[in-house]
Design an enzyme around this catalytic site. Structure first.
Site, PDB file in Angstrom:
ATOM      1  N   ASP A  75       0.832  -1.204   0.000  1.00  0.00           N
ATOM      2  CA  ASP A  75       0.000   0.000   0.000  1.00  0.00           C
ATOM      3  C   ASP A  75       0.868   1.257   0.000  1.00  0.00           C
ATOM      4  O   ASP A  75       1.965   1.248  -0.575  1.00  0.00           O
ATOM      5  CB  ASP A  75      -0.933  -0.041   1.241  1.00  0.00           C
ATOM      6  N   GLN A 109       7.566   3.675   5.898  1.00  0.00           N
ATOM      7  CA  GLN A 109       6.727   4.570   6.697  1.00  0.00           C
ATOM      8  C   GLN A 109       5.675   5.226   5.789  1.00  0.00           C
ATOM      9  O   GLN A 109       5.986   5.683   4.690  1.00  0.00           O
ATOM     10  CB  GLN A 109       7.609   5.636   7.367  1.00  0.00           C
ATOM     11  N   HIS A 144      -3.454   6.053   3.793  1.00  0.00           N
ATOM     12  CA  HIS A 144      -4.298   4.942   3.336  1.00  0.00           C
ATOM     13  C   HIS A 144      -3.807   3.595   3.870  1.00  0.00           C
ATOM     14  O   HIS A 144      -4.570   2.813   4.445  1.00  0.00           O
ATOM     15  CB  HIS A 144      -4.310   4.950   1.804  1.00  0.00           C
ATOM     16  N   ALA A 152      -8.062  -7.071  -8.932  1.00  0.00           N
ATOM     17  CA  ALA A 152      -9.264  -7.754  -8.421  1.00  0.00           C
ATOM     18  C   ALA A 152      -9.878  -8.708  -9.447  1.00  0.00           C
ATOM     19  O   ALA A 152     -10.397  -9.764  -9.097  1.00  0.00           O
ATOM     20  CB  ALA A 152     -10.297  -6.713  -7.986  1.00  0.00           C
ATOM     21  N   TYR A 183      -8.465 -10.478 -11.854  1.00  0.00           N
ATOM     22  CA  TYR A 183      -7.705 -11.632 -12.345  1.00  0.00           C
ATOM     23  C   TYR A 183      -8.332 -12.912 -11.804  1.00  0.00           C
ATOM     24  O   TYR A 183      -8.572 -13.042 -10.605  1.00  0.00           O
ATOM     25  CB  TYR A 183      -6.243 -11.571 -11.899  1.00  0.00           C
ATOM     26  N   SER A 230     -11.314  -0.478  -0.178  1.00  0.00           N
ATOM     27  CA  SER A 230      -9.993  -0.526   0.461  1.00  0.00           C
ATOM     28  C   SER A 230     -10.100  -0.941   1.916  1.00  0.00           C
ATOM     29  O   SER A 230      -9.152  -1.483   2.483  1.00  0.00           O
ATOM     30  CB  SER A 230      -9.333   0.863   0.445  1.00  0.00           C
TER      31      SER A 230
END
Ligand code: CA
Length: 593
Positions: A139, A192, A197, A302, A304, A357
């Site tokens: 992320d 960091q 998010h 998502a 695949y 998310s």
């Protein structure tokens, strides 16, 4: 012309791919240096993406992209697409409000109604420091100093690099001093978070196991591996996402969370998911926040169709699909809470965010906890348990393949108990056909999943053939016709054999019973179209027509992209089952031959 360009720029301020950059996969044994002689313009190597001959390159002449894609030494070359965290849902705060620890612990506790996460806590096995599954959060990074993560000892640390000696790649994994994971965006050892998010995602992952808002914090049952590839704007390169996936798999993550994506199909990203699958790692992906249908407008990763992938839509407290959430009756499997979720943020604060998310990491967290109960399970088997343990909701009907929302409490029961899963994960092989491996392509012989090809491909040894390896149950009967046309002789021998069998299909708690009407050609067909749902577990009981004996086989409804039809994959249709059916049908075959 200029008008068109400026309009396009205004519509998509974010570039779709990194200018001039490509991901290239060479055929085995080919050296990347030979590429230099094949290009007209300049070619600079930006680094290796994976050890399987995949590289990130920069080309100064765009024409070289065309010529390299035709080159016999090149397996594929594609733009280095930009991936990003999903767009913030409409109505979300543009600047999330940061709430202090005391404000949070006074007002909130872990709830996630109605997913029964709190109830599930009573069921978990005792804390064991040596059995703490690792969830890789790929992320924007993770807030490595947040009290909820630090005091619970939730942040994964690379044991090989914890010797205090800097500047040395102690474990020779290609990353120097990767103590807390890696920052692939800046190529540094500090993942960091500088965006917020990823920290929010990480808090949701560990929050599946304890109340992250309470002032006293137990040791986390889950470790979070911080892998940053999205920058401070929430965007990143596909090449870095792939590096992060390989890192996660090679350094011991059991689950990978991907709360990001893009609309461009990337073969190299698909290959990375296939690699995760080959190492039995579960990949949980966010379906996206465009209110769109992923079956029609894919969102990658998502969409695949890799068996390792579990795509998650966002639901509300009342089990409706969140208005912003993407969906897909085929390519999104489950829903999880994703509206107004509080979790960890900058400093020691918490904030509210919404999105798929937030839904994905909740599933990643409970997946890890299920694995903790039964560490022998593969990621694929955990996925099966998650799918089997959903609460089916009419409000989610047609939105996700299970029609359900995950249930933490049921999942843990399933993981602790003896709920049946396939004995091993099916074979999977990426195909060049946009990566949608059909059932046939994935055929891997005994124990593999390619039952259709196993049947078609074994012609030439008489009436025993069709039942030799697998059973096929198909609705509609597209493959049935294929088999007819290819094996006319066998068909004649078996066509009049009748067997009455109950087919029980369990879809998230609902059980529907149908009848198998005919057995012939090694294929079983039945007419209950409406029973079929992708991802459902099927228990089929086959009775000997003489009344002596009954066998039970378990399978899963799968979609064949090639045949455009559903079939049942009997992974465990063992030789003994096949032999038994053969013995039942032997005399009949002789009689009609
Ligand atoms: Ca290292």
């Amino acid at each position: 012309m200029y008008l068109v360009i400026s309009f396009a720029m205004a519509q998509s301020p974010q570039l779709e791919a990194v200018p001039g950059e490509y991901i290239i996969k060479l055929k085995s044994q080919r050296s990347v240096h030979t590429l230099q002689s094949k290009v007209v313009g300049g070619l600079s190597l930006k680094g290796q993406v994976s050890s399987t001959g995949v590289y990130q390159v920069k080309l100064s002449n765009p024409q070289d992209f065309q010529s390299l894609s035709q080159d016999p030494d090149v397996e594929y070359i594609e733009p280095n697409y930009i991936l990003s965290k999903p767009v913030q849902p409409e109505g979300a705060q543009s600047e999330p409000e940061a709430l202090s620890e005391s404000a949070m612990s006074a007002s909130f506790s872990q709830n996630y109604a109605p997913v029964q996460v709190v109830q599930s806590w009573d069921q978990y096995s005792a804390f064991n420091i040596n059995n703490r599954p690792v969830v890789a959060v790929i992320d924007t990074g993770v807030n490595l100093t947040h009290a909820a993560l630090v005091q619970s000892d939730a942040i994964w640390k690379n044991p090989s690099e914890l010797n205090g000696i800097s500047g040395i790649d102690d474990d020779q994994n290609g990353y120097v001093d990767d103590i807390n994971g890696w920052n692939f965006s800046a190529n540094s050892n500090s993942p960091q978070d500088d965006e917020g998010h990823g920290s929010h995602v990480a808090g949701i992952v560990i929050g599946a196991g304890f109340d992250i808002f309470a002032s006293s914090r137990p040791q986390s049952k889950i470790q979070v591996m911080a892998l940053k590839f999205l920058d401070a704007n929430g965007s990143g390169r596909t090449s870095d996402a792939i590096r992060a996936i390989y890192y996660a798999v090679d350094n011991g993550a059991q689950v990978i969370n991907c709360s990001w994506g893009g609309g461009s199909y990337s073969r190299s990203l698909l290959d990375a998911l296939a690699y995760a699958y080959s190492r039995e790692v579960l990949v949980v992906t966010a379906a996206g926040n465009n209110s769109s249908n992923n079956d029609v407008s894919p969102m990658y990763p998502a969409s695949y169709d890799v068996p390792a992938n579990l795509a998650v839509a966002a639901s509300t407290d009342s089990d409706n699909l969140a208005s912003f959430s993407n969906y897909g009756a085929n390519l999104v499997q489950v829903a999880a809470p994703g509206l107004y979720i509080y979790s960890t943020y900058f400093g020691n604060t918490y904030t509210l965010m919404s999105g798929t998310s937030m839904a994905a990491p909740f599933v990643a967290g409970i997946a890890a906890l299920a694995w903790r109960e039964s560490p022998q399970l593969t990621g694929y088997q955990i996925k099966e348990l998650i799918i089997s343990s959903v609460n089916v909701r009419s409000s989610l009907s047609g939105k996700v393949s299970t029609n359900g929302r995950v249930n933490a409490n049921s999942l843990v029961s399933f993981a602790k108990g003896s709920t049946a899963v396939l004995a091993s994960q099916p074979e999977y092989k990426v195909t060049s056909d946009r990566g949608l491996a059909s059932i046939e392509e994935a055929a891997g012989g005994a124990g593999g999943c390619g039952l259709v090809r196993a049947l078609n491909g074994s012609s030439g040894s008489g009436p025993m053939i069709p039942l030799g390896a697998f059973l096929v149950l198909l609705v509609p009967v597209a493959v049935w016709y294929t088999m007819k046309s290819r094996l006319p002789q066998s068909r004649r021998k078996f066509e009049r054999f009748q067997v009455k069998s109950d087919v029980r299909i369990n879809m998230g708690g609902r059980e529907v019973v149908g009848q198998v009407q005919t057995l012939s050609m090694g294929g079983l067909s039945f007419s209950a179209d409406d029973l079929i749902e992708k991802g459902s577990l099927v228990t089929m009981k086959i009775s000997n027509p003489t009344g002596e004996g009954e066998i039970e086989v378990q399978g899963r409804i799968v979609w064949s992209e090639e045949k455009k039809s559903y079939g049942v994959q009997f992974q465990d249709a063992s030789q003994s089952v096949s032999q038994k059916i053969l013995s039942w049908t032997k005399n009949l075959a002789k009689g009609s031959a």
